[in-house]
Design an enzyme around this catalytic site. Sequence first.
Site, short mmCIF file in Angstrom:
data_model
loop_
_atom_site.label_atom_id
_atom_site.label_comp_id
_atom_site.label_asym_id
_atom_site.label_seq_id
_atom_site.Cartn_x
_atom_site.Cartn_y
_atom_site.Cartn_z
N ASP A 1 0.86 -1.20 0.00
CA ASP A 1 0.00 0.00 0.00
C ASP A 1 0.89 1.25 0.00
O ASP A 1 1.89 1.31 0.71
CB ASP A 1 -0.92 -0.01 1.23
CG ASP A 1 -2.07 0.97 1.09
OD1 ASP A 1 -3.23 0.52 0.97
OD2 ASP A 1 -1.82 2.21 1.10
N ILE A 2 0.51 2.23 -0.78
CA ILE A 2 1.29 3.46 -0.92
C ILE A 2 1.23 4.32 0.35
O ILE A 2 2.10 5.17 0.59
CB ILE A 2 0.77 4.25 -2.16
CG1 ILE A 2 1.85 5.13 -2.74
CG2 ILE A 2 -0.49 5.03 -1.86
CD1 ILE A 2 1.52 5.68 -4.13
N ASN B 1 -13.01 -3.17 2.26
CA ASN B 1 -13.97 -2.09 2.38
C ASN B 1 -14.91 -2.09 1.18
O ASN B 1 -14.49 -2.42 0.07
CB ASN B 1 -13.25 -0.73 2.45
CG ASN B 1 -12.35 -0.63 3.66
OD1 ASN B 1 -12.75 -0.96 4.78
ND2 ASN B 1 -11.12 -0.17 3.46
N GLU C 1 -12.21 3.43 -1.29
CA GLU C 1 -11.68 4.51 -2.14
C GLU C 1 -11.44 4.05 -3.57
O GLU C 1 -11.67 4.81 -4.50
CB GLU C 1 -10.33 5.01 -1.59
CG GLU C 1 -10.43 5.82 -0.32
CD GLU C 1 -9.04 6.06 0.28
OE1 GLU C 1 -8.04 6.01 -0.47
OE2 GLU C 1 -8.99 6.29 1.49
N VAL C 2 -10.93 2.85 -3.71
CA VAL C 2 -10.60 2.36 -5.06
C VAL C 2 -11.60 1.25 -5.43
O VAL C 2 -11.65 0.20 -4.77
CB VAL C 2 -9.16 1.79 -5.10
CG1 VAL C 2 -8.84 1.30 -6.51
CG2 VAL C 2 -8.16 2.86 -4.67
N HIS D 1 -10.40 -5.47 -3.40
CA HIS D 1 -9.07 -5.73 -2.82
C HIS D 1 -9.21 -6.07 -1.36
O HIS D 1 -10.13 -5.64 -0.68
CB HIS D 1 -8.15 -4.52 -2.99
CG HIS D 1 -8.71 -3.23 -2.47
ND1 HIS D 1 -9.64 -2.49 -3.20
CD2 HIS D 1 -8.49 -2.54 -1.33
CE1 HIS D 1 -9.95 -1.41 -2.52
NE2 HIS D 1 -9.28 -1.41 -1.37
N HIS E 1 -7.01 -5.80 2.14
CA HIS E 1 -5.86 -5.23 2.84
C HIS E 1 -5.28 -6.30 3.75
O HIS E 1 -6.03 -6.97 4.48
CB HIS E 1 -6.26 -4.06 3.73
CG HIS E 1 -6.84 -2.88 3.01
ND1 HIS E 1 -6.16 -1.69 2.84
CD2 HIS E 1 -8.04 -2.69 2.42
CE1 HIS E 1 -6.91 -0.83 2.19
NE2 HIS E 1 -8.07 -1.40 1.92
P1 AMP Z 1 -9.87 1.31 0.16
O1 AMP Z 1 -10.31 2.48 0.99
O2 AMP Z 1 -10.17 0.01 0.83
O3 AMP Z 1 -10.42 1.41 -1.25
O4 AMP Z 1 -8.30 1.39 0.10
C1 AMP Z 1 -7.56 1.79 -1.03
C2 AMP Z 1 -6.11 1.69 -0.66
O5 AMP Z 1 -5.35 1.84 -1.83
C3 AMP Z 1 -5.63 2.78 0.33
O6 AMP Z 1 -5.09 2.15 1.49
C4 AMP Z 1 -4.58 3.55 -0.48
O7 AMP Z 1 -3.49 3.98 0.32
C5 AMP Z 1 -4.16 2.51 -1.50
N1 AMP Z 1 -3.62 3.04 -2.74
C6 AMP Z 1 -4.14 4.02 -3.52
N2 AMP Z 1 -3.38 4.22 -4.61
C7 AMP Z 1 -2.36 3.34 -4.54
C8 AMP Z 1 -1.23 3.03 -5.36
N3 AMP Z 1 -1.02 3.70 -6.52
N4 AMP Z 1 -0.38 2.06 -4.97
C9 AMP Z 1 -0.60 1.39 -3.81
N5 AMP Z 1 -1.65 1.62 -2.99
C10 AMP Z 1 -2.51 2.59 -3.35
#
Ligand code: AMP
Length: 119
Positions: free
Chosen positions: A32-33, A90, A98-99, A103, A105
């Site tokens: 994770d970034i 999530n 967010e994405v 996925h 974690h």
């Molecule tokens: P979620 O809220 O479960 O969708 O989490 C999305 C996760 O993706 C967050 O923990 C971000 O820090 C992570 N994230 C977003 N962009 C990147 C990226 N380019 N590389 C790695 N992790 C990312």
Amino acid sequence: MYDINNIFAKILRAEIPCNKIEEDLYFLSFHDINPKASIHALVIPKGSYENAHDFADKATIQEIAGFWNGVNMTLAKLNLIQNGYRLITNSGLHGHQEVPHFHVHILGGQDLGSKMVMT
Ligand code: AMP
């Protein structure tokens, strides 16, 4: 409707880089970034699924088995099996996803506390 321009879809198409941990036909895992623990990894399926429900609903048995094998391979690669870890996924408004590509974690490498954190 799956958004083909989400960040993880771009990582899968190699349009943007990631810090890769493991990969095969069915999954990709990477760091994770913005880590929330000493070790914070993400595991994603190669197929286009928006969240856990969408994945369970539409993915093939092979994709589902391949994804969880990916979680297992990543846990082993990160040496998290002996001391333990936490898996989180999530979804939606209340889950603050967010994405919009399914996925999981993986958090570990330290004592994570006994409670889920809600902030
Ligand atoms: P979620 O809220 O479960 O969708 O989490 C999305 C996760 O993706 C967050 O923990 C971000 O820090 C992570 N994230 C977003 N962009 C990147 C990226 N380019 N590389 C790695 N992790 C990312």
